[in-house]
Design a protein around this motif. Structure first.
Motif, mmCIF file in Angstrom:
data_model
loop_
_atom_site.group_PDB
_atom_site.id
_atom_site.type_symbol
_atom_site.label_atom_id
_atom_site.label_comp_id
_atom_site.label_asym_id
_atom_site.label_seq_id
_atom_site.Cartn_x
_atom_site.Cartn_y
_atom_site.Cartn_z
ATOM 1 N N ARG A 244 0.846 -1.184 0.000
ATOM 2 C CA ARG A 244 0.000 0.000 0.000
ATOM 3 C C ARG A 244 0.886 1.240 0.000
ATOM 4 O O ARG A 244 1.973 1.232 0.574
ATOM 5 C CB ARG A 244 -0.943 -0.004 1.191
ATOM 6 N N PRO A 245 0.434 2.284 -0.633
ATOM 7 C CA PRO A 245 1.252 3.498 -0.690
ATOM 8 C C PRO A 245 1.330 4.153 0.689
ATOM 9 O O PRO A 245 0.428 3.992 1.513
ATOM 10 C CB PRO A 245 0.516 4.397 -1.672
ATOM 11 N N PRO A 246 2.412 4.894 0.951
ATOM 12 C CA PRO A 246 2.514 5.582 2.239
ATOM 13 C C PRO A 246 1.384 6.601 2.379
ATOM 14 O O PRO A 246 0.996 7.257 1.418
ATOM 15 C CB PRO A 246 3.861 6.284 2.197
ATOM 16 N N ARG A 247 0.838 6.692 3.571
ATOM 17 C CA ARG A 247 -0.234 7.634 3.862
ATOM 18 C C ARG A 247 0.131 8.436 5.091
ATOM 19 O O ARG A 247 0.936 8.008 5.899
ATOM 20 C CB ARG A 247 -1.544 6.895 4.165
ATOM 21 N N SER A 248 -0.540 9.554 5.230
ATOM 22 C CA SER A 248 -0.365 10.325 6.453
ATOM 23 C C SER A 248 -1.528 10.006 7.384
ATOM 24 O O SER A 248 -2.626 9.642 6.946
ATOM 25 C CB SER A 248 -0.302 11.817 6.143
ATOM 26 N N CYS A 249 -1.291 10.157 8.660
ATOM 27 C CA CYS A 249 -2.294 9.886 9.684
ATOM 28 C C CYS A 249 -3.466 10.856 9.505
ATOM 29 O O CYS A 249 -3.255 12.066 9.391
ATOM 30 C CB CYS A 249 -1.651 10.064 11.062
ATOM 31 N N PRO A 250 -4.706 10.367 9.485
ATOM 32 C CA PRO A 250 -5.849 11.264 9.301
ATOM 33 C C PRO A 250 -6.102 12.180 10.507
ATOM 34 O O PRO A 250 -6.829 13.161 10.385
ATOM 35 C CB PRO A 250 -7.029 10.314 9.092
ATOM 36 N N ILE A 251 -5.494 11.894 11.633
ATOM 37 C CA ILE A 251 -5.692 12.716 12.826
ATOM 38 C C ILE A 251 -4.648 13.830 12.915
ATOM 39 O O ILE A 251 -4.987 14.999 13.054
ATOM 40 C CB ILE A 251 -5.658 11.855 14.107
ATOM 41 N N CYS A 252 -3.356 13.475 12.837
ATOM 42 C CA CYS A 252 -2.312 14.482 13.057
ATOM 43 C C CYS A 252 -1.462 14.791 11.829
ATOM 44 O O CYS A 252 -0.719 15.763 11.833
ATOM 45 C CB CYS A 252 -1.409 14.045 14.207
ATOM 46 N N GLY A 253 -1.521 13.962 10.786
ATOM 47 C CA GLY A 253 -0.771 14.227 9.571
ATOM 48 C C GLY A 253 0.612 13.609 9.507
ATOM 49 O O GLY A 253 1.259 13.677 8.473
ATOM 50 N N LYS A 254 1.072 12.991 10.599
ATOM 51 C CA LYS A 254 2.380 12.310 10.560
ATOM 52 C C LYS A 254 2.271 11.066 9.684
ATOM 53 O O LYS A 254 1.175 10.596 9.365
ATOM 54 C CB LYS A 254 2.803 11.896 11.966
ATOM 55 N N ARG A 255 3.416 10.506 9.324
ATOM 56 C CA ARG A 255 3.429 9.304 8.492
ATOM 57 C C ARG A 255 2.819 8.123 9.261
ATOM 58 O O ARG A 255 3.115 7.920 10.439
ATOM 59 C CB ARG A 255 4.853 8.986 8.075
ATOM 60 N N ALA A 256 1.966 7.354 8.609
ATOM 61 C CA ALA A 256 1.302 6.217 9.236
ATOM 62 C C ALA A 256 2.306 5.144 9.622
ATOM 63 O O ALA A 256 3.284 4.906 8.916
ATOM 64 C CB ALA A 256 0.264 5.633 8.294
ATOM 65 N N ALA A 257 2.066 4.513 10.755
ATOM 66 C CA ALA A 257 2.934 3.436 11.242
ATOM 67 C C ALA A 257 2.358 2.086 10.835
ATOM 68 O O ALA A 257 1.143 1.913 10.735
ATOM 69 C CB ALA A 257 3.051 3.511 12.759
ATOM 70 N N LYS A 258 3.230 1.139 10.610
ATOM 71 C CA LYS A 258 2.826 -0.186 10.175
ATOM 72 C C LYS A 258 1.890 -0.858 11.191
ATOM 73 O O LYS A 258 0.895 -1.458 10.825
ATOM 74 C CB LYS A 258 4.079 -1.042 9.980
ATOM 75 N N ASP A 259 2.191 -0.720 12.474
ATOM 76 C CA ASP A 259 1.403 -1.398 13.505
ATOM 77 C C ASP A 259 0.113 -0.671 13.878
ATOM 78 O O ASP A 259 -0.715 -1.212 14.607
ATOM 79 C CB ASP A 259 2.252 -1.632 14.750
ATOM 80 N N ALA A 260 -0.100 0.546 13.394
ATOM 81 C CA ALA A 260 -1.315 1.304 13.721
ATOM 82 C C ALA A 260 -2.016 1.816 12.468
ATOM 83 O O ALA A 260 -2.855 2.700 12.556
ATOM 84 C CB ALA A 260 -0.948 2.474 14.630
ATOM 85 N N TYR A 261 -1.674 1.287 11.314
ATOM 86 C CA TYR A 261 -2.181 1.767 10.032
ATOM 87 C C TYR A 261 -3.687 1.896 10.043
ATOM 88 O O TYR A 261 -4.359 1.005 10.554
ATOM 89 C CB TYR A 261 -1.761 0.799 8.920
ATOM 90 N N PRO A 262 -4.275 2.951 9.569
ATOM 91 C CA PRO A 262 -3.716 4.076 8.838
ATOM 92 C C PRO A 262 -3.269 5.233 9.733
ATOM 93 O O PRO A 262 -3.004 6.329 9.258
ATOM 94 C CB PRO A 262 -4.883 4.510 7.947
#
Length: 68
Positions: A11-29
C-alpha cells in the motif's frame, strides 16, 4: 540488501488522518495507538456522521419514494 525495483509496496505511504504524521505499520492508517484511540472516541461520541435520507417528510407523511 538492495531494493528490488520490481517489488511494489502493498500500500502506498499515507499520512495519519488525525495528526498528519506518516502512518505506522502497527497502527495503520494512523501513526500511533493514541491517534487510533482519538479517532475511535470521535466515532463513539457521534462526531462523525454519515448522511442519509429522511424516512418521513416534514409534514409527517411517509416519503413515497421509500415505500417498498
Amino acid at each position: 540488501m538492495a531494493s528490488d525495483p520490481k517489488l511494489v509496496p502493498l500500500r502506498p505511504p499515507r499520512s495519519c488522518p488525525i495528526c498528519g504524521k506518516r502512518a505506522a505499520k502497527d497502527a495503520y492508517p494512523f501513526c500511533s495507538k493514541r491517534c487510533a484511540d482519538l479517532d475511535l472516541g470521535r466515532w463513539l461520541a457521534g462526531r462523525y456522521v454519515i448522511p442519509g435520507r429522511e424516512e418521513e417528510e416534514e409534514d409527517g407523511r411517509p416519503d413515497p419514494d421509500l415505500e417498498p
